[in-house]
Motif scaffolding. Sequence first.
Motif, PDB file in Angstrom:
ATOM      1  N   GLY A  76     -16.669  -2.568 -74.126  1.00 41.14           N
ATOM      2  CA  GLY A  76     -16.099  -1.433 -74.652  1.00 41.14           C
ATOM      3  C   GLY A  76     -16.122  -0.439 -73.517  1.00 41.14           C
ATOM      4  O   GLY A  76     -15.296   0.585 -73.457  1.00 41.14           O
ATOM      5  N   SER A  77     -16.741  -0.777 -72.111  1.00 40.47           N
ATOM      6  CA  SER A  77     -16.576   0.008 -70.921  1.00 40.47           C
ATOM      7  C   SER A  77     -15.984  -0.764 -69.929  1.00 40.47           C
ATOM      8  O   SER A  77     -15.763  -1.985 -69.863  1.00 40.47           O
ATOM      9  N   LEU A  78     -15.367   0.086 -68.751  1.00 37.33           N
ATOM     10  CA  LEU A  78     -14.783  -0.577 -67.860  1.00 37.33           C
ATOM     11  C   LEU A  78     -15.785  -1.586 -67.000  1.00 37.33           C
ATOM     12  O   LEU A  78     -15.272  -2.583 -66.527  1.00 37.33           O
ATOM     13  N   ALA A  83     -17.140  -6.984 -65.513  1.00 34.88           N
ATOM     14  CA  ALA A  83     -18.289  -8.233 -65.581  1.00 34.88           C
ATOM     15  C   ALA A  83     -17.804  -9.196 -66.195  1.00 34.88           C
ATOM     16  O   ALA A  83     -18.169 -10.536 -65.878  1.00 34.88           O
ATOM     17  N   LEU A  84     -17.196  -9.345 -67.267  1.00 37.39           N
ATOM     18  CA  LEU A  84     -16.602 -10.279 -68.174  1.00 37.39           C
ATOM     19  C   LEU A  84     -15.487 -11.046 -67.016  1.00 37.39           C
ATOM     20  O   LEU A  84     -15.679 -12.369 -67.131  1.00 37.39           O
ATOM     21  N   LEU A  85     -14.657 -10.313 -66.705  1.00 41.19           N
ATOM     22  CA  LEU A  85     -13.690 -10.963 -65.780  1.00 41.19           C
ATOM     23  C   LEU A  85     -14.128 -11.480 -64.630  1.00 41.19           C
ATOM     24  O   LEU A  85     -13.797 -12.533 -64.129  1.00 41.19           O
ATOM     25  N   LEU A 137      -9.024  -8.242 -61.654  1.00 38.96           N
ATOM     26  CA  LEU A 137     -10.006  -7.707 -60.679  1.00 38.96           C
ATOM     27  C   LEU A 137      -9.671  -6.553 -60.007  1.00 38.96           C
ATOM     28  O   LEU A 137     -10.155  -5.289 -60.076  1.00 38.96           O
ATOM     29  N   ASN A 138      -8.988  -6.940 -58.976  1.00 43.19           N
ATOM     30  CA  ASN A 138      -8.368  -5.933 -57.993  1.00 43.19           C
ATOM     31  C   ASN A 138      -7.753  -4.777 -58.651  1.00 43.19           C
ATOM     32  O   ASN A 138      -7.908  -3.745 -58.172  1.00 43.19           O
ATOM     33  N   ASP A 139      -7.042  -4.897 -59.637  1.00 44.15           N
ATOM     34  CA  ASP A 139      -6.063  -3.915 -60.535  1.00 44.15           C
ATOM     35  C   ASP A 139      -7.212  -2.919 -61.052  1.00 44.15           C
ATOM     36  O   ASP A 139      -7.051  -1.808 -61.005  1.00 44.15           O
ATOM     37  N   LEU A 140      -8.574  -3.524 -61.350  1.00 43.66           N
ATOM     38  CA  LEU A 140      -9.219  -2.780 -61.870  1.00 43.66           C
ATOM     39  C   LEU A 140     -10.338  -2.194 -60.790  1.00 43.66           C
ATOM     40  O   LEU A 140     -11.387  -1.593 -61.324  1.00 43.66           O
ATOM     41  N   GLY A 141     -10.026  -2.467 -59.588  1.00 39.59           N
ATOM     42  CA  GLY A 141     -10.719  -1.562 -58.701  1.00 39.59           C
ATOM     43  C   GLY A 141     -11.899  -2.342 -58.063  1.00 39.59           C
ATOM     44  O   GLY A 141     -13.160  -1.932 -57.553  1.00 39.59           O
ATOM     45  N   THR A 193      -9.736  -2.817 -77.063  1.00 38.36           N
ATOM     46  CA  THR A 193     -10.101  -1.962 -76.209  1.00 38.36           C
ATOM     47  C   THR A 193      -8.862  -1.232 -75.554  1.00 38.36           C
ATOM     48  O   THR A 193      -9.068  -0.255 -74.632  1.00 38.36           O
ATOM     49  N   GLY A 194      -7.713  -1.971 -75.607  1.00 37.20           N
ATOM     50  CA  GLY A 194      -6.508  -1.470 -75.051  1.00 37.20           C
ATOM     51  C   GLY A 194      -6.304  -2.021 -73.499  1.00 37.20           C
ATOM     52  O   GLY A 194      -5.221  -1.611 -72.920  1.00 37.20           O
ATOM     53  N   ASP A 195      -6.956  -2.889 -73.284  1.00 38.66           N
ATOM     54  CA  ASP A 195      -6.746  -3.620 -72.009  1.00 38.66           C
ATOM     55  C   ASP A 195      -5.855  -4.727 -72.201  1.00 38.66           C
ATOM     56  O   ASP A 195      -6.398  -6.213 -72.266  1.00 38.66           O
TER      57      ASP A 195
END
Length: 275
Positions: A76-78, A83-85, A137-141, A193-195
Motif C-alpha cells: 500500500g505504500s511507495l 521493496a517488492l520490485l 524502480l528508476n521511474d519510482l526514484g 494501489t493504482g500502480d
Amino acid sequence: MTDLPQFHSLRGAAVEAIRTPDLQQKTELAQAAARRWQGRKLSLRSPLDRSVPERPGRPAKPVLTPPTQVKRRSLGSLKGRIALLHAIAHIELNAVDLALDIVARFASEAVPNSFFDGWMQVAFEEAKHFRMVRQRLNDLGADYGDLPAHDGLWQAAHDTRNDLTARLAVVPLILEARGLDVTPALQAKMRETGDHESAAVLDVIYEDEKGHVAVGAKWFRFLCARQKKDPAATFQALVRANFRGPLKAPFNDIARAEAGLTPSFYRSMTASTNI
C-alpha cells in the motif's frame, strides 16, 4: 548492443555473461548470445571456453543477507512497492544467470540443440524482465542495489551442479513455478494501489514465465523418458534430495498444468520439509 566477436561458442558467451558483475553488460551479453545462437552463428562448445564460475559476477550492492532478514513491507505504500520490485529484480537477475548456467554447465550433455534453443530464449526473456523491473524502480526514484537482497537463490544452482535432471526439477519446476503461484495476487494488488505501470511489468513476466516452466517440464520429461523413469515420482525423489524447504500452497494449478506441470508432481509434497 554488445558485440561478441571474441566468443567462439555459445558456452563461452554464457560463461562470460555469468562472470561479469556489470549488470547492463550481463543482460546485453545474454541477449546477444541468444540472438547469435538462434541465428546459428555460434558453435555450442569450444576448447577455448573458460570454466563455469561457482558464483555469478555481481556488483558491490545489494548487500546479500539470509532470506529471514529481508524485511517485508505493505504494497500500500511507495516504499512497499519499491521493496517488492527490488525483490523481483533480484529474482530476475538470478534467473538470467541460472538460465545461462544450465547452458554452460551442461553443454556436453547428450541432448538435442533445441534444448539450448529453449534455455537461451529463457535467458533472453529473463534479461528483458530484469531490465523492465529496474527501469520501473528508476521511474519510482530507486534502483537495484538500494535494498538488501537474500542470498538463497544461487544455492539451487550449486546443489544441482552435477545433475541436469535435478537442476530441471528444482529451478524451473519449483522456483519458476512458484512465480506462477504468487504473481497473479501481486498483479491485482498493484492495480488496487493504482500502480498500473508496475502491474503491466508483472503481466509480461507472468506470461513469459509460463513458457519457462514449460521448457523445464518438456526437458525434464524428455530425460525421464530416456531413463525410463516415471516423471512425477522422479521429481519427488529429486526434490527431497536437492531442495531445502517446503513446497508451499496455494498452487496455480491451471497455469502449472498449461506448462506441463500437473498436480501429480507436487500435490503430495505440499509443506513437506527436508531435514
